[in-house]
Design a protein around this motif. Structure first.
Motif, PDB file in Angstrom:
ATOM      1  N   CYS A  60      39.016  36.564  30.990  1.00  0.00           N
ATOM      2  CA  CYS A  60      40.358  36.116  31.344  1.00  0.00           C
ATOM      3  C   CYS A  60      40.735  36.790  32.659  1.00  0.00           C
ATOM      4  O   CYS A  60      40.601  38.011  32.784  1.00  0.00           O
ATOM      5  N   ILE A  61      41.178  35.983  33.612  1.00  0.00           N
ATOM      6  CA  ILE A  61      41.747  36.564  34.834  1.00  0.00           C
ATOM      7  C   ILE A  61      43.236  36.268  34.818  1.00  0.00           C
ATOM      8  O   ILE A  61      43.650  35.117  34.642  1.00  0.00           O
ATOM      9  N   ALA A  62      44.018  37.331  34.955  1.00  0.00           N
ATOM     10  CA  ALA A  62      45.473  37.206  35.012  1.00  0.00           C
ATOM     11  C   ALA A  62      45.923  37.510  36.429  1.00  0.00           C
ATOM     12  O   ALA A  62      45.387  38.404  37.079  1.00  0.00           O
ATOM     13  N   ASN A  63      46.902  36.753  36.895  1.00  0.00           N
ATOM     14  CA  ASN A  63      47.478  36.957  38.217  1.00  0.00           C
ATOM     15  C   ASN A  63      48.914  37.421  38.011  1.00  0.00           C
ATOM     16  O   ASN A  63      49.778  36.629  37.635  1.00  0.00           O
ATOM     17  N   VAL A  64      49.155  38.712  38.209  1.00  0.00           N
ATOM     18  CA  VAL A  64      50.497  39.275  38.057  1.00  0.00           C
ATOM     19  C   VAL A  64      51.061  39.509  39.455  1.00  0.00           C
ATOM     20  O   VAL A  64      50.646  40.438  40.146  1.00  0.00           O
ATOM     21  N   ASN A  65      51.943  38.620  39.870  1.00  0.00           N
ATOM     22  CA  ASN A  65      52.567  38.726  41.206  1.00  0.00           C
ATOM     23  C   ASN A  65      51.541  38.898  42.321  1.00  0.00           C
ATOM     24  O   ASN A  65      51.730  39.709  43.222  1.00  0.00           O
ATOM     25  N   GLY A  66      50.428  38.155  42.238  1.00  0.00           N
ATOM     26  CA  GLY A  66      49.416  38.193  43.293  1.00  0.00           C
ATOM     27  C   GLY A  66      48.342  39.243  43.109  1.00  0.00           C
ATOM     28  O   GLY A  66      47.417  39.335  43.919  1.00  0.00           O
ATOM     29  N   VAL A  67      48.431  40.061  42.041  1.00  0.00           N
ATOM     30  CA  VAL A  67      47.401  41.066  41.749  1.00  0.00           C
ATOM     31  C   VAL A  67      46.545  40.548  40.593  1.00  0.00           C
ATOM     32  O   VAL A  67      47.070  40.242  39.516  1.00  0.00           O
ATOM     33  N   TYR A  68      45.242  40.436  40.824  1.00  0.00           N
ATOM     34  CA  TYR A  68      44.340  39.885  39.812  1.00  0.00           C
ATOM     35  C   TYR A  68      43.750  40.981  38.938  1.00  0.00           C
ATOM     36  O   TYR A  68      43.391  42.050  39.423  1.00  0.00           O
ATOM     37  N   SER A  69      43.631  40.686  37.634  1.00  0.00           N
ATOM     38  CA  SER A  69      42.970  41.576  36.690  1.00  0.00           C
ATOM     39  C   SER A  69      41.994  40.750  35.871  1.00  0.00           C
ATOM     40  O   SER A  69      42.301  39.613  35.503  1.00  0.00           O
ATOM     41  N   ALA A  70      40.834  41.347  35.565  1.00  0.00           N
ATOM     42  CA  ALA A  70      39.826  40.685  34.726  1.00  0.00           C
ATOM     43  C   ALA A  70      39.720  41.454  33.417  1.00  0.00           C
ATOM     44  O   ALA A  70      39.618  42.675  33.407  1.00  0.00           O
ATOM     45  N   MET A  71      39.770  40.720  32.304  1.00  0.00           N
ATOM     46  CA  MET A  71      39.715  41.355  30.988  1.00  0.00           C
ATOM     47  C   MET A  71      39.042  40.442  29.987  1.00  0.00           C
ATOM     48  O   MET A  71      38.839  39.256  30.257  1.00  0.00           O
ATOM     49  N   ASP A  72      38.674  40.998  28.829  1.00  0.00           N
ATOM     50  CA  ASP A  72      38.116  40.162  27.765  1.00  0.00           C
ATOM     51  C   ASP A  72      39.127  39.082  27.403  1.00  0.00           C
ATOM     52  O   ASP A  72      40.336  39.325  27.402  1.00  0.00           O
ATOM     53  N   ASN A  73      38.622  37.907  27.070  1.00  0.00           N
ATOM     54  CA  ASN A  73      39.477  36.763  26.787  1.00  0.00           C
ATOM     55  C   ASN A  73      39.956  36.717  25.340  1.00  0.00           C
ATOM     56  O   ASN A  73      40.788  35.894  24.999  1.00  0.00           O
ATOM     57  N   VAL A  74      39.436  37.615  24.483  1.00  0.00           N
ATOM     58  CA  VAL A  74      39.728  37.527  23.048  1.00  0.00           C
ATOM     59  C   VAL A  74      40.825  38.513  22.653  1.00  0.00           C
ATOM     60  O   VAL A  74      40.664  39.727  22.781  1.00  0.00           O
ATOM     61  N   CYS A  75      41.942  37.990  22.162  1.00  0.00           N
ATOM     62  CA  CYS A  75      43.032  38.833  21.668  1.00  0.00           C
ATOM     63  C   CYS A  75      42.556  39.567  20.416  1.00  0.00           C
ATOM     64  O   CYS A  75      41.991  38.949  19.508  1.00  0.00           O
ATOM     65  N   LEU A  76      42.778  40.875  20.365  1.00  0.00           N
ATOM     66  CA  LEU A  76      42.306  41.665  19.228  1.00  0.00           C
ATOM     67  C   LEU A  76      43.138  41.427  17.967  1.00  0.00           C
ATOM     68  O   LEU A  76      42.748  41.840  16.878  1.00  0.00           O
ATOM     69  N   HIS A  77      44.272  40.764  18.095  1.00  0.00           N
ATOM     70  CA  HIS A  77      45.125  40.514  16.934  1.00  0.00           C
ATOM     71  C   HIS A  77      44.471  39.489  16.012  1.00  0.00           C
ATOM     72  O   HIS A  77      44.136  39.791  14.876  1.00  0.00           O
ATOM     73  N   ARG A  78      44.271  38.260  16.503  1.00  0.00           N
ATOM     74  CA  ARG A  78      43.651  37.213  15.684  1.00  0.00           C
ATOM     75  C   ARG A  78      42.634  36.384  16.464  1.00  0.00           C
ATOM     76  O   ARG A  78      42.331  35.261  16.080  1.00  0.00           O
ATOM     77  N   GLY A  79      42.135  36.912  17.583  1.00  0.00           N
ATOM     78  CA  GLY A  79      41.087  36.212  18.329  1.00  0.00           C
ATOM     79  C   GLY A  79      41.564  35.094  19.218  1.00  0.00           C
ATOM     80  O   GLY A  79      40.787  34.228  19.602  1.00  0.00           O
ATOM     81  N   GLY A  80      42.844  35.095  19.561  1.00  0.00           N
ATOM     82  CA  GLY A  80      43.387  34.045  20.432  1.00  0.00           C
ATOM     83  C   GLY A  80      42.796  34.106  21.838  1.00  0.00           C
ATOM     84  O   GLY A  80      42.329  35.149  22.285  1.00  0.00           O
ATOM     85  N   PRO A  81      42.823  32.965  22.560  1.00  0.00           N
ATOM     86  CA  PRO A  81      42.261  32.885  23.911  1.00  0.00           C
ATOM     87  C   PRO A  81      43.288  33.351  24.958  1.00  0.00           C
ATOM     88  O   PRO A  81      44.174  32.604  25.348  1.00  0.00           O
ATOM     89  N   LEU A  82      43.154  34.595  25.407  1.00  0.00           N
ATOM     90  CA  LEU A  82      44.150  35.157  26.328  1.00  0.00           C
ATOM     91  C   LEU A  82      44.283  34.352  27.619  1.00  0.00           C
ATOM     92  O   LEU A  82      45.374  34.232  28.158  1.00  0.00           O
TER      93      LEU A  82
END
Length: 101
Positions: A29-51
Motif C-alpha cells: 500500500c502506498i499512501a500519499n499524505v499531503n504529498g509525502v509517500y509512505s509504503a506499507m503492508d497492504n493487510v490491516c492487522l485487525h481483520r485483513g482489510g485492504p489498506l
C-alpha cells in the motif's frame, strides 16, 4: 536488501489517497499524505482489510473495512499502538518508485 521497482511515479496516488501495488508475493500500500509517500503492508492487522483501498484522513490511513487508522510513517495502529504493519523505505528515482522490502 536492494531497492525494487514497484511502480512508475505517474502511478502514485494523488494527495490524501492510497493505492495498492503488487510486489512479488505481497501487495504494498502506498499512501500519499499531503504529498509525502509512505509504503506499507497492504493487510490491516485487525481483520485483513485492504489498506490500499482505504483513504487518508487527518494524516492516518483508514482501513475501508472497519475504519482502523494506521500511521503511514510508523505503521502503528491508532486503536492499539502495539499493533504495527510493516513500513518500507521508499524513494523516487528517474520517474520510478523504488522500495526496499
Amino acid at each position: 536488501m536492494p531497492f525494487t521497482k514497484l511502480a512508475a511515479q505517474s502511478d502514485l496516488p494523488t494527495a490524501n489517497e492510497a493505492k495498492e501495488f503488487p510486489c512479488g508475493e505481497k501487495t504494498i500500500c502506498i499512501a500519499n499524505v499531503n504529498g509525502v509517500y509512505s509504503a506499507m503492508d497492504n493487510v490491516c492487522l485487525h481483520r485483513g482489510g485492504p489498506l490500499g483501498q482505504g483513504m487518508v484522513d487527518g494524516g492516518k490511513l483508514v482501513c475501508p473495512w472497519h475504519g482502523w487508522q494506521w500511521n503511514p510513517t510508523t505503521g502503528e495502529a491508532a486503536q492499539n499502538p502495539s499493533m504495527k504493519v510493516s513500513v518500507y523505505p521508499l524513494k523516487i528515482e528517474n520517474g520510478d518508485v523504488l522500495i526496499e522490502v
